[in-house]
Design a protein around this motif. Structure first.
Motif, short mmCIF file in Angstrom:
data_model
loop_
_atom_site.label_atom_id
_atom_site.label_comp_id
_atom_site.label_asym_id
_atom_site.label_seq_id
_atom_site.Cartn_x
_atom_site.Cartn_y
_atom_site.Cartn_z
N UNK A 210 0.89 -1.11 -0.06
CA UNK A 210 0.08 0.10 -0.06
C UNK A 210 0.82 1.10 -0.12
N UNK A 211 0.40 2.10 -0.07
CA UNK A 211 1.25 3.50 -0.23
C UNK A 211 2.23 3.54 0.91
N UNK A 212 2.02 3.26 2.36
CA UNK A 212 2.54 3.37 3.61
C UNK A 212 4.07 2.39 2.91
N UNK A 218 10.95 2.56 -0.14
CA UNK A 218 11.82 3.87 -0.78
C UNK A 218 12.68 4.28 0.20
N UNK A 219 12.44 4.37 1.34
CA UNK A 219 13.39 4.68 2.40
C UNK A 219 14.35 3.73 2.84
N UNK A 224 12.66 -6.42 2.05
CA UNK A 224 12.81 -6.69 0.95
C UNK A 224 12.37 -5.66 -0.05
N UNK A 225 13.00 -5.44 -1.12
CA UNK A 225 12.78 -4.23 -1.99
C UNK A 225 12.28 -4.71 -3.25
N UNK A 226 10.91 -4.63 -3.59
CA UNK A 226 10.36 -5.03 -4.84
C UNK A 226 10.52 -3.80 -5.80
N UNK A 227 11.49 -4.22 -6.63
CA UNK A 227 11.87 -3.03 -7.52
C UNK A 227 11.10 -3.22 -8.66
#
Length: 296
Positions: A210-212, A218-219, A224-227
């Motif tokens: 979700x946006x949060x 992004x920070x 996990x970073x879903x790029x």
């Protein structure tokens, strides 16, 4: 907590470490922690050997493996009102991590069915669990998955669960939809609705966006970073260098809500958020987000 830190330290740079070296590192870590647990006189009946546990779950330590199964059993009892004579389906049952505590909970009228695409894991469960508990059944299903079974000859979007309509009281999927594409997830939810009794419950884990969560990613505050974004889902990899979309998949939370409604489920709020995303209100005890829903 230490196990999580050490395991993440090994897994985080996985794209840059040869898989053979990575497996050796995880195996050494598991042997170390198992030795510590044994020195503390911890015992665990039906514990698969480390070589089996490593294929099925990141909770390779004896104590965390046991707690993981008990965690889901508690959800079944408290949130799904699973009775001792209940019938349960475990989709992606792996090495029997949930089946093990259920052997002590279900009575002679209860029934457990589990299936998985890893035949070696199913063989272990049949030899060690089903042989002792006749109400526990395990099946190997050769369903295709880009990460776990690329040689599978059954398309998941066409796979019909080998069980009767309106049969089970509860269905569990732990870390299954985090490795499946949207069309396959929708089909599986339809099958889950088909085999569940009316008012039966399902417990399914996800990584929800979700946006949060996107801001936290992004920070750099998520685990996990879903790029890579593809409409209603994101992945950590593109299909190159032996990677597939199914390595890990996160879904937009609104999309999941929509398909639950369309497939005949009502979500029991609140969603039980896991710590992967870095949410301040996440549980410190489980990594993935858990949705509990009833068939209506």
């Amino acid at each position: 907590m230490l196990t999580r830190i050490f395991t993440n330290a090994l897994i985080a740079p996985a794209d840059y470490i040869p898989k053979k070296i990575l497996r050796i590192g995880v195996k050494c870590l598991g042997i170390f922690w198992d030795s510590i647990d044994k020195l503390q006189l911890q015992k665990f009946d039906l514990l698969p050997p480390l070589s089996v546990r490593m294929q099925a779950n990141s909770n390779i330590r004896m104590s965390s493996y046991k707690k993981y199964g008990e965690f889901y059993l508690n959800y079944l009892i408290k949130n799904c009102r699973l009775k001792k004579n209940g019938k349960i389906l475990d989709v992606g049952c792996g090495s029997g991590i949930l089946a093990t505590p259920l052997t002590k909970y279900l009575d002679s009228q209860g029934l457990y069915e589990g299936f998985d695409l890893n035949k070696q894991l199913i063989d272990w469960c049949q030899a060690n669990i089903a042989s002792r508990y006749p109400k526990f059944n395990f099946r190997a299903i050769n369903v295709y998955n880009g990460k776990y079974n690329p040689q599978g000859n059954i398309n998941p979007i066409n796979f019909k669960f080998p069980y009767a309509n309106n049969f089970f009281d509860a269905v569990v999927l732990s870390s299954v939809f985090t490795h499946m594409l949207p069309g396959d997830v929708v089909h599986y939810l339809k099958e889950i609705a088909r085999v569940l009794k009316r008012n039966g419950s399902c417990i399914i884990s996800y990584m929800l966006l979700d946006p949060l969560v996107v801001r936290l990613m992004n920070k750099g505050k998520s685990a996990v970073n879903f790029k890579y974004r593809f409409g209603n889902y994101r992945t950590i990899n593109l299909p190159r260098n032996n990677a597939t979309y199914e390595d890990i998949i996160a879904f937009e939370q609104n999309f999941i809500h929509e398909i639950y409604i369309k497939t005949g489920f009502k979500i029991q709020e609140p969603i039980h958020y896991g710590y992967w995303s870095g949410r301040s209100n996440a549980s410190p005890f489980h990594k993935q987000d858990i949705i509990i829903a009833k068939k209506v």
